[in-house]
Design a protein around this motif. Structure first.
Motif, PDB file in Angstrom:
ATOM      1  N   MET A   1      39.296  43.126  22.122  1.00 24.37           N
ATOM      2  CA  MET A   1      39.824  43.809  23.290  1.00 24.37           C
ATOM      3  C   MET A   1      39.362  43.088  24.551  1.00 24.37           C
ATOM      4  O   MET A   1      38.226  42.652  24.657  1.00 24.37           O
ATOM      5  CB  MET A   1      39.342  45.258  23.320  1.00 24.37           C
ATOM      6  N   THR A   2      40.262  42.972  25.527  1.00 21.58           N
ATOM      7  CA  THR A   2      39.923  42.342  26.792  1.00 21.58           C
ATOM      8  C   THR A   2      39.047  43.271  27.624  1.00 21.58           C
ATOM      9  O   THR A   2      39.393  44.432  27.819  1.00 21.58           O
ATOM     10  CB  THR A   2      41.196  42.009  27.591  1.00 21.58           C
ATOM     11  N   PRO A   3      37.905  42.806  28.117  1.00 16.44           N
ATOM     12  CA  PRO A   3      37.053  43.648  28.964  1.00 16.44           C
ATOM     13  C   PRO A   3      37.832  44.136  30.183  1.00 16.44           C
ATOM     14  O   PRO A   3      38.599  43.386  30.784  1.00 16.44           O
ATOM     15  CB  PRO A   3      35.920  42.706  29.373  1.00 16.44           C
ATOM     16  N   THR A   4      37.587  45.367  30.566  1.00 14.09           N
ATOM     17  CA  THR A   4      38.315  45.941  31.701  1.00 14.09           C
ATOM     18  C   THR A   4      37.395  46.338  32.856  1.00 14.09           C
ATOM     19  O   THR A   4      37.877  46.674  33.926  1.00 14.09           O
ATOM     20  CB  THR A   4      39.114  47.183  31.264  1.00 14.09           C
ATOM     21  N   THR A   5      36.093  46.300  32.647  1.00 20.87           N
ATOM     22  CA  THR A   5      35.140  46.646  33.702  1.00 20.87           C
ATOM     23  C   THR A   5      34.257  45.434  34.001  1.00 20.87           C
ATOM     24  O   THR A   5      34.097  44.542  33.151  1.00 20.87           O
ATOM     25  CB  THR A   5      34.246  47.824  33.292  1.00 20.87           C
ATOM     26  N   PRO A   6      33.649  45.400  35.175  1.00 13.46           N
ATOM     27  CA  PRO A   6      32.735  44.295  35.490  1.00 13.46           C
ATOM     28  C   PRO A   6      31.599  44.170  34.490  1.00 13.46           C
ATOM     29  O   PRO A   6      31.210  43.063  34.102  1.00 13.46           O
ATOM     30  CB  PRO A   6      32.221  44.646  36.887  1.00 13.46           C
ATOM     31  N   GLU A   7      31.067  45.304  34.063  1.00 11.80           N
ATOM     32  CA  GLU A   7      29.945  45.289  33.125  1.00 11.80           C
ATOM     33  C   GLU A   7      30.355  44.709  31.778  1.00 11.80           C
ATOM     34  O   GLU A   7      29.621  43.901  31.179  1.00 11.80           O
ATOM     35  CB  GLU A   7      29.393  46.708  32.945  1.00 11.80           C
ATOM     36  N   GLN A   8      31.518  45.108  31.298  1.00 11.37           N
ATOM     37  CA  GLN A   8      32.008  44.579  30.029  1.00 11.37           C
ATOM     38  C   GLN A   8      32.289  43.085  30.126  1.00 11.37           C
ATOM     39  O   GLN A   8      31.979  42.318  29.201  1.00 11.37           O
ATOM     40  CB  GLN A   8      33.287  45.312  29.614  1.00 11.37           C
ATOM     41  N   ALA A   9      32.861  42.665  31.243  1.00 15.51           N
ATOM     42  CA  ALA A   9      33.186  41.248  31.434  1.00 15.51           C
ATOM     43  C   ALA A   9      31.924  40.393  31.449  1.00 15.51           C
ATOM     44  O   ALA A   9      31.866  39.324  30.817  1.00 15.51           O
ATOM     45  CB  ALA A   9      33.975  41.065  32.731  1.00 15.51           C
ATOM     46  N   LEU A  10      30.901  40.864  32.163  1.00 14.91           N
ATOM     47  CA  LEU A  10      29.654  40.119  32.236  1.00 14.91           C
ATOM     48  C   LEU A  10      28.987  40.039  30.861  1.00 14.91           C
ATOM     49  O   LEU A  10      28.479  38.980  30.458  1.00 14.91           O
ATOM     50  CB  LEU A  10      28.715  40.780  33.244  1.00 14.91           C
ATOM     51  N   ALA A  11      29.011  41.148  30.130  1.00 12.21           N
ATOM     52  CA  ALA A  11      28.418  41.161  28.791  1.00 12.21           C
ATOM     53  C   ALA A  11      29.147  40.188  27.868  1.00 12.21           C
ATOM     54  O   ALA A  11      28.517  39.521  27.037  1.00 12.21           O
ATOM     55  CB  ALA A  11      28.459  42.580  28.216  1.00 12.21           C
ATOM     56  N   GLU A  12      30.449  40.095  28.008  1.00 11.58           N
ATOM     57  CA  GLU A  12      31.231  39.188  27.172  1.00 11.58           C
ATOM     58  C   GLU A  12      30.896  37.726  27.478  1.00 11.58           C
ATOM     59  O   GLU A  12      30.805  36.896  26.569  1.00 11.58           O
ATOM     60  CB  GLU A  12      32.719  39.444  27.386  1.00 11.58           C
TER      61      GLU A  12
END
Length: 214
Positions: A1-12
């Motif tokens: 799944m594509t990250p949708t929040t800043p936190e998820q994006a950074l973790a990815e």
């Protein structure tokens, strides 16, 4: 799944970099099937404003693939109107939740700026513009008593981050509204790892930021 929040994006991004550093990359989204799937549209989860250094290939060091990251690269990750416009396109049209400034140790642009200041000369042609864009970071480092190149690189990464927010009302408003975050990272050429240098989380008021480069 594509990250949708800043936190998820950074973790990815961190997860991908760990895979790269440890030598177990997944090479996601690089197959023929995904190539066809993203041909009609893109949904990247991060904008990476990085240095043009040939050893700083964002998709490789973060172990990502086609359509994952929107990359804007200039020597010394300097910021001009085209860079700002590219970032604003990504965060408004594409809805990207995270903007990353990516620098690295032993940066040639920083060293060139140091040499220019030391000798009182500027490189010929348009390279002089790159040097001029880095000089404010040298001055800031000097005020803080920082003289080594890698320490200046950290200062320059932070200054680039602040310049993006100070010069782009669009980005600043999205950060203040909690829809986007900005992070400054430094990459170690030999080790392959990234570390956080500066960060402005989503929801941070940006009205007090200034641009020392003006």
């Amino acid at each position: 799944m594509t990250p949708t929040t800043p936190e998820q994006a950074l973790a990815e991004l961190y997860a991908g970099n760990r895979r790269f550093v440890t030598g177990v990359p997944h090479h996601p989204n690089q197959d023929a099937g995904h190539r066809a799937a993203v041909a009609d549209g893109q949904h990247p989860f991060a904008v990476i404003v990085g240095c043009s250094d040939s050893r700083l290939a964002a998709e490789i060091i973060f172990d990502r693939g086609l359509g994952d990251v929107f990359v804007v690269r200039t020597a010394g990750h300097t910021v001009g109107p085209e860079v700002l416009g590219s970032v604003e396109y990504a965060i408004t049209v594409l809805g990207v939740p995270l903007v990353v400034v990516l620098g690295h140790d032993s940066c040639g642009a920083v060293q060139a700026a140091r040499d220019a200041v030391a000798t009182g000369t500027s490189p010929a042609g348009h390279l002089g513009a790159v040097v001029e864009a880095v000089v404010p970071s040298l001055r800031r480092a000097a005020r803080q008593g920082i003289e080594d190149v890698d320490g200046i690189v950290d200062i320059h990464i932070a200054q680039t981050l602040e310049a993006l927010l100070a010069r782009s009302t669009v980005l600043a408003e999205l950060v203040s509204a909690g829809r986007c975050a900005v992070a400054g990272m430094s990459y170690r050429l030999s080790a392959g790892e990234v570390r956080m240098v500066a960060e402005v989380p989503a929801g941070t008021p940006t009205t007090t930021l200034t641009d020392d480069g003006d």
